[in-house]
Write a protein that holds these residues in place. Structure first.
Motif, PDB file in Angstrom:
ATOM      1  N   ASP A 117      -4.438  -0.715  -2.557  1.00  0.00           N
ATOM      2  CA  ASP A 117      -5.144  -0.390  -1.316  1.00  0.00           C
ATOM      3  C   ASP A 117      -4.341  -0.758  -0.084  1.00  0.00           C
ATOM      4  O   ASP A 117      -4.711  -0.423   1.041  1.00  0.00           O
ATOM      5  CB  ASP A 117      -6.521  -1.051  -1.276  1.00  0.00           C
ATOM      6  N   HIS A 118      -3.208  -1.462  -0.274  1.00  0.00           N
ATOM      7  CA  HIS A 118      -2.330  -1.755   0.847  1.00  0.00           C
ATOM      8  C   HIS A 118      -0.896  -1.896   0.339  1.00  0.00           C
ATOM      9  O   HIS A 118      -0.655  -2.128  -0.850  1.00  0.00           O
ATOM     10  CB  HIS A 118      -2.759  -3.053   1.553  1.00  0.00           C
ATOM     11  N   LYS A 143      -2.069  -0.123   5.703  1.00  0.00           N
ATOM     12  CA  LYS A 143      -3.001   0.779   5.034  1.00  0.00           C
ATOM     13  C   LYS A 143      -2.933   2.138   5.715  1.00  0.00           C
ATOM     14  O   LYS A 143      -2.571   2.239   6.891  1.00  0.00           O
ATOM     15  CB  LYS A 143      -4.432   0.231   5.099  1.00  0.00           C
TER      16      LYS A 143
END
Length: 334
Positions: A117-118, A143
């Motif tokens: 997610d990042h 992100k």
């Protein structure tokens, strides 16, 4: 990236590089050279040093926070930088030098197209002196506004300092602009500003007026369009660049003076190849000339043979790429 490119590396072994691309080593900077350091087996990014003419920074895409400075006159490593303060990198794919003289490293790879997610960007000042040293690096959390994606290209505009990332998901690529200034205390959201091809690396020209993007089989140079607070974008449809055929085509940068491109690839003893920009001058100040009958002349029989080799190699590598993508999709279904 490592697993996905195994098939590509095997296919690349069937390809003969055009002889006309080779230059004598150890004479002038910013010419073709071989990375001789046995530690550099997966050179995934390439950036021309601003502080040290003829030096190119590169790195593996493995989990070691190491940056290597390679002398293009000899192919030897003249600096090994160990980043501290960044934890353990996951998949470093790109490197660039900003207008502030800082080196930016993109830990932005994501082989599962959105499993993280990042991702991270690392940044530290380019050393004033070459040699082995530990450098204190800042770490930025990144992100994307439209969700996780895989990426291999990170570019820093040489005038504004804004950081851009080009993604390479299977459904196509996008050009993402970061905030005007990166923050090490919060999340940096990158927003899509343009469509781009499926690319493995990119770089801004030293004057900031152009952007080159490369993939496995080709490269294009685009005029750059300033975009105000939201970031810039591509100003035209791009001009094809005579990119060399490389089995694991991973990296591209401009020479320090912007007169040519330098194309790199993965693998042990990998070659970095110089390609002149159309109409650009050599470092000597003389325009590029192609003598009649030379290997890169259209009328040369050698050139015709090389075209055949490249065509065969392209078909083999394209088939390998299709195979890899198909296997990835099957694995995700399982």
């Amino acid at each position: 990236m490592r697993s996905a490119l195994c098939a590509l590396g095997a296919a690349a072994a069937l390809v003969l590089l055009p002889a006309g691309l080779a230059h004598a080593e150890g004479q002038e900077p910013d010419r073709d050279f071989t990375i001789e350091d046995s530690r550099v087996t997966e050179s995934s990014g390439l950036a021309a040093s601003r502080a040290h003419p003829g030096i190119y920074w590169t790195h593996n895409d493995q989990d070691a926070p190491l940056i290597y400075g390679i002398d293009s006159r000899t192919g030897k490593t003249v600096a090994t930088l160990t980043m501290k303060g960044v934890g353990t990198p996951r998949d470093m794919e790109a490197i660039a030098v900003g207008p502030d003289g800082d080196i930016y490293v993109g830990d932005i790879g994501d082989n599962l197209d959105g499993s993280w997610d990042h991702v991270w960007i690392y940044r530290f000042p380019e050393p004033k002196e070459l040699g082995d040293r530990t450098v204190a690096a800042k770490q930025y959390v990144v992100k994307y506004a439209d969700g996780p994606r895989n990426a291999e290209a990170l570019m820093v505009h040489p005038k504004t300092g804004r950081v851009y990332i080009a993604s390479k998901n299977e459904d196509g690529g996008g050009l993402y602009a970061g905030p005007e200034r990166l923050s090490s205390s919060g999340t940096n959201v990158f927003r899509k500003v343009d469509e781009v091809p499926w690319v493995t690396d990119g770089a801004f020209s030293p004057d900031g007026g152009r952007l080159v993007l490369r993939g496995y089989f080709s490269a294009k140079e685009y005029a750059w369009k300033e975009g105000g607070p939201g970031g810039g974008g591509l100003g035209d449809d791009g001009t094809a660049v005579g990119a060399p055929f490389q089995g694991q085509a991973e990296s591209v940068t401009y020479t320090r003076d912007g007169s040519a491109f330098m194309f790199g690839s993965e693998g042990r003893d990998s070659r970095v190849l110089r390609v002149e920009r159309p109409g650009a001058e050599h470092p000597s100040g003389k325009p590029k000339e192609t003598p009649g009958g030379a290997p890169d002349s259209p009328s040369s029989p050698a050139a015709e043979g090389e075209k055949g080799n490249v065509t065969v190699g392209f078909l083999v590598l394209a088939g390998a790429t299709i195979l890899v993508v198909g296997v990835k999709r099957l694995l995700r279904r399982d």
